[in-house]
Design a protein around this motif. Structure first.
Motif, mmCIF file in Angstrom:
data_model
loop_
_atom_site.group_PDB
_atom_site.id
_atom_site.type_symbol
_atom_site.label_atom_id
_atom_site.label_comp_id
_atom_site.label_asym_id
_atom_site.label_seq_id
_atom_site.Cartn_x
_atom_site.Cartn_y
_atom_site.Cartn_z
ATOM 1 N N ARG A 536 0.812 -1.230 0.000
ATOM 2 C CA ARG A 536 0.000 0.000 0.000
ATOM 3 C C ARG A 536 0.840 1.272 0.000
ATOM 4 N N HIS A 537 2.072 1.193 0.489
ATOM 5 C CA HIS A 537 2.917 2.383 0.518
ATOM 6 C C HIS A 537 3.753 2.520 -0.757
ATOM 7 N N ASN A 538 3.672 1.521 -1.647
ATOM 8 C CA ASN A 538 4.431 1.569 -2.896
ATOM 9 C C ASN A 538 3.593 2.202 -4.007
ATOM 10 N N LYS A 539 4.224 2.410 -5.133
ATOM 11 C CA LYS A 539 3.526 2.999 -6.276
ATOM 12 C C LYS A 539 3.556 2.032 -7.463
ATOM 13 N N GLY A 540 2.522 2.090 -8.272
ATOM 14 C CA GLY A 540 2.471 1.316 -9.508
ATOM 15 C C GLY A 540 2.572 -0.172 -9.274
ATOM 16 N N GLY A 542 4.756 -1.746 -7.849
ATOM 17 C CA GLY A 542 5.264 -2.054 -6.516
ATOM 18 C C GLY A 542 4.181 -2.463 -5.549
ATOM 19 N N LYS A 543 2.939 -2.039 -5.810
ATOM 20 C CA LYS A 543 1.845 -2.438 -4.930
ATOM 21 C C LYS A 543 1.628 -3.948 -4.987
#
Length: 658
Positions: A536-540, A542-543
């Motif tokens: 949840r704290h990653n982007k794209g 990375g989630k």
């Protein structure tokens, strides 16, 4: 939470009151005075104040302390009194402390006298060493009967020397002996050297010495000696006897002065207090007539500190710690939990804004230790030994905490040993059967792990799950306290569902058939939550990978749970070794000889088993806290609270007079 709340204190006072304020604060013993030199980086402030230095006075006091410690170390070597098992500080009244200050010159005279004796003893021993070296050097030349000082006449030269054992000394002597005007002789030989003496005319000296040097001859000079070798060896032995008597006299004199240890110890601590006062001044800032200091005070003692500062007539202000402040950490646990602080301190103190888990893991630590040692006989020995030490010695600090810790662990070991039926292994049945010819059986209050290890393994893993869940719960509590409710649910809540669900799915049917299905659904919901929220704290992209990585951590949790199998392994090791010791002791049967052998093997074997497995239990019980438990929530890095107080080594000065 048992981390003491701190407040910052800033103090400004007149320089003439500084000594009085420092004395009052040192007696109070609850204010940490921090270094203020960093403030001098401010150019504007730098033009107004200076760092307060007292290096010369501190160095002079340190010299006196070092001399006192040297005198004590010397006296200790020759003190015939039995040294105590634990060195503890002597409690004295403040009035007695004032008397020690008044006897300062007398103590310094005693120290000087002791150090002079040490120097005299050292010089005498050096003289003996020199004589022994001379004796070693002369010993191979005992057969040489000429005066050692006779090295030259008007026409002859006498030389003594050695050649390596690899050189054929006899052939060398024959070769040199062929030179007219030369007399040469092998005085002695050993495995390394040949000792050669020669006399020759000066006219052939150069030719002779060149030949000898080519063969590895090394000249030895005895110019400092007079008379023959035998005479010198006799003289050396007589001088050594005289010096040894002198050494005995000095050592006896030192032994008689052992009573000076106490006043010198008192003096050493008084000088330490004075030195600490001088050294702490380097933390202050000053102007021509004023000084400035800052520090930390436990919030509960602010009123007491305020009263002291009011009496000294200085300006002061208390404030709450700022975000940038490095606040010292002081743990504050109830009586039962205080000994377990030593385990926390060995790892690292928690951060000031962190969480001190000492009062939570204390019971687990004692339980784990007891399960791993798991012998009631060993537990009774540990408990009694620690109880006697605690009663006999006035222990302080870490030593007190560790002994009290082992006292509690001894009680736990006794309980678990009784539950598992271990009383020095199976010594009672073995002794009864071998010596008394009877069958006596002590049944375990619960079960014998050697007969049913799987039962203990399941219990150990279940206890481990509870231990880990509490650690996870502390992490959730810390997140909720910071307002991170969602993080607590995602990071800990879903793991609770997953682990409990997997346990129910795999083993729930052993309790209730319906638990298997419930466990399966809980595990699926938990894993889905971990997968969806892990990134949840990653982007794209990375989630997605974050969720997969989070779910993969299930292997880490399984590994952590399996780590608690060491409770079974070490518990079984203690029991098996104890039984082996008992079996070895019983091999010689009954009778007087058999009884003696059984007792000897019992004492030696069980002492070794207790020592090894108590150490193993201590290490592994600590490891389960540090790695499995602390790893779930612990924020370390706290600096210990270090108040300005009387840090003495030999005496403890009480504020209340006797």
């Amino acid at each position: 939470m048992s981390i003491v709340k701190m407040q910052k204190v800033a103090i400004i006072g007149l320089d003439e009151h500084k000594e009085s304020i420092m004395t009052r604060l040192m007696d109070f013993g609850a204010v940490e005075l921090t270094d203020q030199k960093s403030k001098l980086a401010d150019e504007e402030l730098q033009s107004l104040v200076l760092a307060d230095e007292a290096q010369e006075a501190a160095a002079e006091l340190d010299l006196k302390i070092n001399q006192a410690e040297a005198a004590l170390s010397f006296l200790e070597k020759y003190d015939k009194a039995k040294a105590p098992l634990f060195k503890t500080r002597r409690a004295i009244s403040k009035a007695a402390g004032d008397k020690i200050k008044a006897r300062q010159q007398e103590a310094e005279a005693d120290i000087l006298e002791v150090l002079q004796l040490e120097e005299k003893l050292r010089d005498t021993k050096e003289q003996i060493n020199k004589l022994e070296q001379d004796g070693i050097m002369l010993e191979p030349w005992k057969e040489y009967d000429q005066p050692l000082e006779a090295v030259e006449t008007t026409k002859t030269i006498t030389k003594l020397g050695v050649v390596p054992a690899a050189v054929d000394a006899k052939a060398l002597v024959e070769e040199v002996d062929d030179i007219p005007g030369v007399v040469i002789k092998i005085v002695n030989q050993d495995k390394d050297l040949s000792y050669i003496g020669l006399m020759c005319l000066k006219s052939v000296g150069e030719q002779t010495f060149d030949l000898l040097k080519q063969r590895g001859f090394t000249e030895i000079s005895f110019r400092e000696f007079k008379g023959s070798v035998t005479e010198n060896l006799t003289r050396i032995e007589k001088e050594k006897d005289v010096l040894q008597k002198k050494i005995n006299e000095i050592e006896n004199e030192v032994s008689l002065k052992a009573s000076l240890r106490k006043p010198i110890e008192d003096y050493c601590d008084i000088m330490t207090i004075a030195a600490d006062k001088e050294k702490i001044k380097s933390n202050f800032l000053k102007t021509e007539k004023t000084f400035y200091m800052e520090g930390w005070v436990p919030s509960r003692l602010v009123k007491d500190a305020e009263k002291i500062l009011q009496d000294t007539g200085c300006y002061y202000a208390f404030s709450e710690p700022g975000e940038e402040d490095e606040v010292p950490v002081l743990l504050d646990n109830k009586n039962f939990f205080v000994p377990f602080e030593s385990i926390t301190e060995m790892y690292s103190l928690p951060a000031y804004k962190g969480f001190d888990p000492t009062s939570i893991y204390a019971a687990f630590y004692a339980i784990f230790f007891g399960m791993m040692l798991s012998d009631a006989g060993y537990g009774i020995i540990m408990t009694l030994a620690c109880f006697i030490v605690l009663k006999k010695f006035n222990l302080e600090g870490t030593t007190f905490k560790m002994i009290k810790l082992f006292f509690y662990c001894g009680i736990s070991t006794t309980v678990w040993g009784a539950l598992f039926g271990g009383w020095f292994g199976d010594f009672v049945p073995v002794f009864a059967r071998t010596i008394l010819g009877k069958e006596v059986l002590i049944k375990p209050l619960w079960f014998n792990p050697l007969d049913d290890p799987m039962k203990l393994l399941i219990f150990s893993l279940a206890l481990g799950v509870v231990h880990l869940f509490i650690g996870m719960g502390i992490k959730a509590y810390m997140q909720i306290k910071e307002g991170k409710w969602f993080d607590a649910i995602c990071d800990e809540g879903f793991w609770y569902l997953t682990i409990i669900g997997l346990i129910g799915w795999l083993a729930g049917g052993m309790i209730l058939p319906g638990l298997t299905k419930v466990g399966m659904y809980m595990a699926i919901i938990g894993m889905a939550g971990l997968l969806l929220t892990g990134g949840r704290h990653n982007k794209g992209f990375g989630k997605i990978t974050g969720g997969l990585g989070n779910l993969y951590n299930i292997t880490s949790y399984m590994s952590d749970i399996l780590s608690y199998a060491r409770l079974l392994a070490l518990g079984l090791a203690t029991g098996v070794i104890a039984q082996v010791v008992n079996t070895m002791g019983s091999l010689f049967g009954g009778g007087v000889v058999g009884l003696i052998i059984l007792i000897v093997v019992f004492v030696a074997g069980h002492t070794l088993n207790l020592a090894i497995n108590a150490l193993g239990a201590f290490i592994h019980a600590s490891r389960l806290q540090y790695v499995e438990f602390f790893g779930k929530f612990y924020e370390d890095g706290g600096e210990p609270f270090n108040p300005f107080r009387k840090k003495t080594k030999y005496i403890r000065i009480d504020q209340e007079e006797e």
